[in-house]
Design a protein around this motif. Structure first.
Motif, short mmCIF file in Angstrom:
data_model
loop_
_atom_site.label_atom_id
_atom_site.label_comp_id
_atom_site.label_asym_id
_atom_site.label_seq_id
_atom_site.Cartn_x
_atom_site.Cartn_y
_atom_site.Cartn_z
N GLY A 176 -0.60 -0.05 16.29
CA GLY A 176 -0.08 -1.41 16.20
C GLY A 176 0.75 -1.67 14.96
O GLY A 176 1.20 -2.80 14.73
N PHE A 177 0.96 -0.63 14.11
CA PHE A 177 1.80 -0.79 12.94
C PHE A 177 3.27 -0.81 13.37
O PHE A 177 3.64 -0.19 14.38
CB PHE A 177 1.58 0.34 11.94
CG PHE A 177 0.19 0.38 11.35
CD1 PHE A 177 -0.76 -0.60 11.65
CD2 PHE A 177 -0.18 1.40 10.49
CE1 PHE A 177 -2.02 -0.56 11.10
CE2 PHE A 177 -1.45 1.46 9.94
CZ PHE A 177 -2.38 0.48 10.25
N ILE A 178 4.11 -1.50 12.61
CA ILE A 178 5.50 -1.72 13.01
C ILE A 178 6.42 -0.85 12.15
O ILE A 178 6.49 -1.04 10.93
CB ILE A 178 5.88 -3.20 12.85
CG1 ILE A 178 4.89 -4.08 13.63
CG2 ILE A 178 7.31 -3.45 13.31
CD1 ILE A 178 4.95 -5.55 13.27
N PRO A 179 7.15 0.11 12.73
CA PRO A 179 8.02 0.97 11.93
C PRO A 179 9.26 0.23 11.47
O PRO A 179 9.80 -0.62 12.18
CB PRO A 179 8.38 2.10 12.90
CG PRO A 179 8.27 1.48 14.25
CD PRO A 179 7.17 0.46 14.16
N LEU A 182 0.87 -1.18 0.00
CA LEU A 182 0.00 0.00 0.00
C LEU A 182 0.90 1.22 0.00
O LEU A 182 1.71 1.40 0.92
CB LEU A 182 -0.91 -0.01 1.22
CG LEU A 182 -1.71 1.27 1.52
CD1 LEU A 182 -2.63 1.61 0.35
CD2 LEU A 182 -2.50 1.12 2.80
N ALA A 183 0.77 2.08 -1.03
CA ALA A 183 1.69 3.21 -1.14
C ALA A 183 1.02 4.41 -1.80
O ALA A 183 0.09 4.26 -2.61
CB ALA A 183 2.92 2.80 -1.95
N PHE A 222 3.92 -3.50 8.44
CA PHE A 222 5.24 -2.87 8.53
C PHE A 222 5.21 -1.63 7.65
O PHE A 222 4.71 -1.67 6.52
CB PHE A 222 6.33 -3.83 8.05
CG PHE A 222 6.50 -5.05 8.91
CD1 PHE A 222 7.46 -5.07 9.91
CD2 PHE A 222 5.69 -6.16 8.73
CE1 PHE A 222 7.62 -6.19 10.72
CE2 PHE A 222 5.84 -7.29 9.54
CZ PHE A 222 6.81 -7.30 10.54
N TYR A 223 5.77 -0.53 8.14
CA TYR A 223 5.66 0.70 7.36
C TYR A 223 6.95 1.52 7.40
O TYR A 223 7.76 1.43 8.32
CB TYR A 223 4.50 1.57 7.86
CG TYR A 223 4.78 2.30 9.16
CD1 TYR A 223 5.28 3.60 9.16
CD2 TYR A 223 4.54 1.69 10.38
CE1 TYR A 223 5.53 4.27 10.35
CE2 TYR A 223 4.78 2.35 11.58
CZ TYR A 223 5.28 3.64 11.56
OH TYR A 223 5.53 4.30 12.73
N ILE A 224 7.13 2.30 6.34
CA ILE A 224 8.13 3.36 6.31
C ILE A 224 7.39 4.64 5.88
O ILE A 224 6.26 4.57 5.37
CB ILE A 224 9.32 3.05 5.37
CG1 ILE A 224 8.84 2.55 4.02
CG2 ILE A 224 10.21 2.00 5.99
CD1 ILE A 224 8.75 3.61 3.00
N ILE A 225 8.00 5.79 6.09
CA ILE A 225 7.34 7.04 5.74
C ILE A 225 7.95 7.61 4.46
O ILE A 225 9.08 7.31 4.10
CB ILE A 225 7.41 8.06 6.89
CG1 ILE A 225 8.86 8.37 7.26
CG2 ILE A 225 6.63 7.56 8.09
CD1 ILE A 225 8.99 9.45 8.31
N PHE A 284 2.80 -4.25 3.70
CA PHE A 284 3.90 -3.30 3.66
C PHE A 284 3.36 -1.95 3.19
O PHE A 284 2.85 -1.83 2.07
CB PHE A 284 5.00 -3.77 2.70
CG PHE A 284 5.65 -5.07 3.08
CD1 PHE A 284 6.01 -5.32 4.40
CD2 PHE A 284 5.91 -6.05 2.13
CE1 PHE A 284 6.60 -6.51 4.77
CE2 PHE A 284 6.51 -7.25 2.48
CZ PHE A 284 6.86 -7.48 3.81
N MET A 285 3.47 -0.92 4.03
CA MET A 285 3.04 0.42 3.66
C MET A 285 4.29 1.26 3.37
O MET A 285 5.21 1.33 4.19
CB MET A 285 2.22 1.06 4.78
CG MET A 285 0.97 0.29 5.13
SD MET A 285 -0.33 1.28 5.94
CE MET A 285 0.60 2.12 7.21
#
Length: 283
Positions: A142-145, A58-59, A121-124, A87-88
């Motif tokens: 609850g998202f994991i950086p 998802l992006a 799991f996400y990044i910005i 994966f965001m």
């Protein structure tokens, strides 16, 4: 005679206006639709007979105030895909104009169901950085950086995966953060999540098996073959194109076309996408 010519000109003008209106409506509809892109990916060190892991990307939703229902449809689509992991890859606000972005609390509320669907799991991205947000709120949900660190996640006893994030994978900054990401064990595949793809074309990551990026929107405005019509920053048109690429050192690199728009509020021959990767073993 004059009346007849006047009516002919009026008819031509009307047809032209209707044609332009139809083209505009077509572009608007195309710009707000999205599709599911499914790809199989083979990872080393996983047994062949293990079930495929369903990873959803998802992006770049760039969610505007008027796109709340679209984001709800995206979340419902992801839930229906029954992912094992999500994966965001960043860029949730609308462009760089904060006033036009979906209010923060409403944005978080619409994304929150994803934490019940699968580990997230996400990044910005760069637009998240402009607004200096997303990190603490996503953690509370609850998202994991995955910013400049490596996390190991076990899908099963024989399917461990090391997930590494690069928040600032752009230009020379990639060199600065590379030493902080140690090479993982030989028997564990490693996936990199990053917003920017640029530096991966220049700097090899020998311990990495798959790189997942966003940011370019696949070009956003493309020809009928899906090739971006305009250069994208320092990337070539080919490098910015959505889909599969080869990073430095031969590592597979996937650029998702994302969901939203930036600067020009239109998409052409480049529909948004929710990406489903079927991660399979090879040994």
């Amino acid at each position: 005679m004059r009346l007849r010519w006047f009516l002919v000109w009026c008819a031509c003008f009307t047809v032209l206006l209707l044609g332009l209106w139809g083209l505009f409506c077509h572009l608007v509809v195309q710009s707000h639709e999205f599709r599911i892109e499914t790809h199989e990916v083979t990872l080393p060190h996983w047994p062949k007979e293990t079930p495929a892991v369903r990873a959803v990307l998802l992006a770049d939703p760039h969610t505007a105030r008027w796109e709340g229902r679209k984001l709800e449809r995206v979340v419902a689509t992801i839930e229906a895909l029954k992912p094992d992991v999500i994966f965001m890859l960043g860029d949730f606000p609308y462009g760089v104009v904060r006033a036009l972005s979906l209010p923060e609390q409403e944005l978080y509320a619409k994304l929150a169901p994803l934490s019940q669907a699968a580990p997230v799991f996400y990044i910005i991205g760069n637009h998240d950085i402009y607004f200096r947000r997303m990190r603490p709120e996503f953690r509370h949900m609850g998202f994991i950086p995955c910013g400049e660190n490596t996390r190991r996640y076990w899908f099963s006893a024989s399917q461990p995966l090391d997930i590494t994030g690069f928040t600032y994978s752009y230009g020379p900054k990639l060199d600065r953060y590379l030493p902080r990401n140690h090479a993982t064990a030989d028997n564990v595949p490693q996936v990199v999540l990053a917003h920017y793809p640029e530096s991966f074309y220049k700097h090899p990551l020998p311990s990495v098996d798959l790189i997942l990026c966003a940011h370019t929107h696949g070009g956003q405005i493309c020809d009928k073959q899906g090739m971006p019509l305009f250069p994208f920053g320092k990337l070539t048109r080919e490098q910015a194109r959505g889909g599969w690429h080869e990073a430095a050192g031969g590592t597979p690199l996937y650029i998702t076309r994302g969901l939203g728009m930036s600067r020009i509020p239109l998409r052409l021959n480049c529909p948004g996408e929710v990406t489903l990767l079927l991660l399979k073993g090879s040994e």
